[in-house]
Scaffold this active site. Sequence first.
Site, PDB file in Angstrom:
ATOM      1  N   GLU A  37       0.832  -1.206  -0.048  1.00  0.00           N
ATOM      2  CA  GLU A  37       0.219  -0.097  -0.034  1.00  0.00           C
ATOM      3  C   GLU A  37       0.914   1.340   0.014  1.00  0.00           C
ATOM      4  O   GLU A  37       2.110   1.476   0.486  1.00  0.00           O
ATOM      5  CB  GLU A  37      -0.890  -0.029   1.365  1.00  0.00           C
ATOM      6  N   LYS A 171      -2.975  -1.342  14.337  1.00  0.00           N
ATOM      7  CA  LYS A 171      -2.413  -0.297  15.221  1.00  0.00           C
ATOM      8  C   LYS A 171      -2.822  -0.156  16.543  1.00  0.00           C
ATOM      9  O   LYS A 171      -3.883  -0.158  16.958  1.00  0.00           O
ATOM     10  CB  LYS A 171      -2.302   1.089  14.468  1.00  0.00           C
TER      11      LYS A 171
HETATM   12  N1  PSU Z   1      -0.076   0.634   8.510  1.00  0.00           N
HETATM   13  C1  PSU Z   1       1.037   1.290   9.133  1.00  0.00           C
HETATM   14  N2  PSU Z   1       1.052   2.992   8.891  1.00  0.00           N
HETATM   15  C2  PSU Z   1      -0.174   3.313   8.122  1.00  0.00           C
HETATM   16  C3  PSU Z   1      -1.161   2.469   7.781  1.00  0.00           C
HETATM   17  C4  PSU Z   1      -1.063   1.019   8.069  1.00  0.00           C
HETATM   18  O1  PSU Z   1       2.097   0.831   9.575  1.00  0.00           O
HETATM   19  O2  PSU Z   1      -0.190   4.371   8.117  1.00  0.00           O
HETATM   20  C5  PSU Z   1      -2.439   3.155   7.186  1.00  0.00           C
HETATM   21  C6  PSU Z   1      -3.077   2.088   6.294  1.00  0.00           C
HETATM   22  O3  PSU Z   1      -3.078   2.503   5.066  1.00  0.00           O
HETATM   23  C7  PSU Z   1      -4.679   1.884   6.825  1.00  0.00           C
HETATM   24  C8  PSU Z   1      -4.904   3.224   7.498  1.00  0.00           C
HETATM   25  O4  PSU Z   1      -5.449   1.436   5.665  1.00  0.00           O
HETATM   26  O5  PSU Z   1      -3.463   3.385   8.065  1.00  0.00           O
HETATM   27  C9  PSU Z   1      -6.031   3.220   8.182  1.00  0.00           C
HETATM   28  O6  PSU Z   1      -6.415   4.549   8.285  1.00  0.00           O
HETATM   29  P1  PSU Z   1      -8.052   4.731   8.969  1.00  0.00           P
HETATM   30  O7  PSU Z   1      -7.850   4.348  10.368  1.00  0.00           O
HETATM   31  O8  PSU Z   1      -8.285   6.067   8.856  1.00  0.00           O
HETATM   32  O9  PSU Z   1      -8.874   3.727   8.233  1.00  0.00           O
END
Ligand code: PSU
Length: 321
Positions: A37, A171
Site C-alpha cells: 500500500e 495499530k
Molecule cells: N500501517 C502502517 N502505517 C499506516 C497504515 C497502516 O504501518 O499509515 C495506514 C493504512 O493505509 C491503513 C490506514 O489502511 O492506515 C488506516 O486508516 P484509517 O484508520 O483512517 O482507516
Amino acid sequence: MPPLPPPSVPDPSAPDVVLSPEVAGALAAGRPVVALESTLLAHGLPRPDNRPAADRVEAAVRAGGAVPATIAVLDGVPHVGLTAGQLDRVCEDPGLAKLGVRDLPVAVALGRSGATTVSSTALLAARAGIAVFATGGLGGVHRQSADTFDESADLVALARTPLLVVCAGVKSILDVPATLERLETLSVTVVGYRTTTFPGFYVADSGAVLDWSVADPQEAAAVLAARQRLAPGAVVVANPLPAAEELDRSLHDRVIADALTAAEEAGVRGKAVTPFVLDHLHRASGGATLAVNVALVLRNAELAGRIAAAHAALGAGPSSR
Ligand code: PSU
Ligand code: MN
C-alpha cells in the site's frame, strides 16, 4: 475554435488498473507477486524518510521471493507496480490524498492522485489478480468508537476482498479487543504466524489470544487457497515483532496516551486521525516509533514474499493464473 472535451469524462476503453510491465509479466507467468500500500508511505511515515523506506520494503518482498507491486492512483489511473519516479511522487507530495475504497471512484473520475489504504489497496490488488498483500498494521476500531463511530473501512473491505494480508496486528492506537470482535463478526480469517497471541504492532504481544496459528509460509498459503475455494473475504496473517525489537513498553503506553489526547484536543476527525496520531508518536518518541514501524513493515513484506511464493507453487488462486 471547437470546444475542448471536458477533461473529466472517463475513457470507457481505459483499463481499470494499469499494471507495470514487471508485475504484468509475473502475473501472466504465475510467478509470485505481493501488493504494497502507499498510504503507509505517504501518510504513515514522515518525509523524507518514507522514500528510502519504500525501496527497502520492495527489496524485502524480493528477498522473500516475489515481485513487489506498490499501488497508488496517479492522475486518475490506479497503478499496480510503480516506477522510481512514481514512488518519488507518492513520497514527496505533501498534499497527496488518502484514498479508501469510497474515494477511488472520485479520484478516477476526476483525474486526481492519491495514496491507497489497506481497503483500497486490497481491492485494486484483487482486481489485478494479486492474492498476497503486506502492510504494517491494519486499521480497526478506534478507542472512542462508542462516541465517534470511528471504525476503519479496512475491516469491511477485508470481509469481501479475496486475498491474504500480512500485518503486525492492528495499530496499537486502536481498541484491539474490539477490532478482533469486529473481525470475527465480519468472518475475516485471522491466524498468528508462529504464535497464538495477537501482536500489538509496536509491541510483540497485544494481550489478545488467537484461536489459530500457522507454522510456515506453506501453511499460510494453504489457508489462503482454502479460503479462496470456500468463501469470499480475506485471511489476516498476524506477524509479531520479536520481543527484542519491540518498542519499550512504558514509552509505548505513554506516547500513545499523549497522542490520543493531542488528537482529541486538536479536534481531529475522520481519516485525518490515524496520520495525526502516527506523526505525533514519531515526534514524541524521538523517532523510536518510526524505526519500529519501518522494521515491522520490512518483516511483513519479506514474509508476504515467502507466502506468495508458496501460494504460486500450489498452482491455486489468482496469483498463479
Ligand atoms: N500501517 C502502517 N502505517 C499506516 C497504515 C497502516 O504501518 O499509515 C495506514 C493504512 O493505509 C491503513 C490506514 O489502511 O492506515 C488506516 O486508516 P484509517 O484508520 O483512517 O482507516
Ligand atoms: Mn476512521
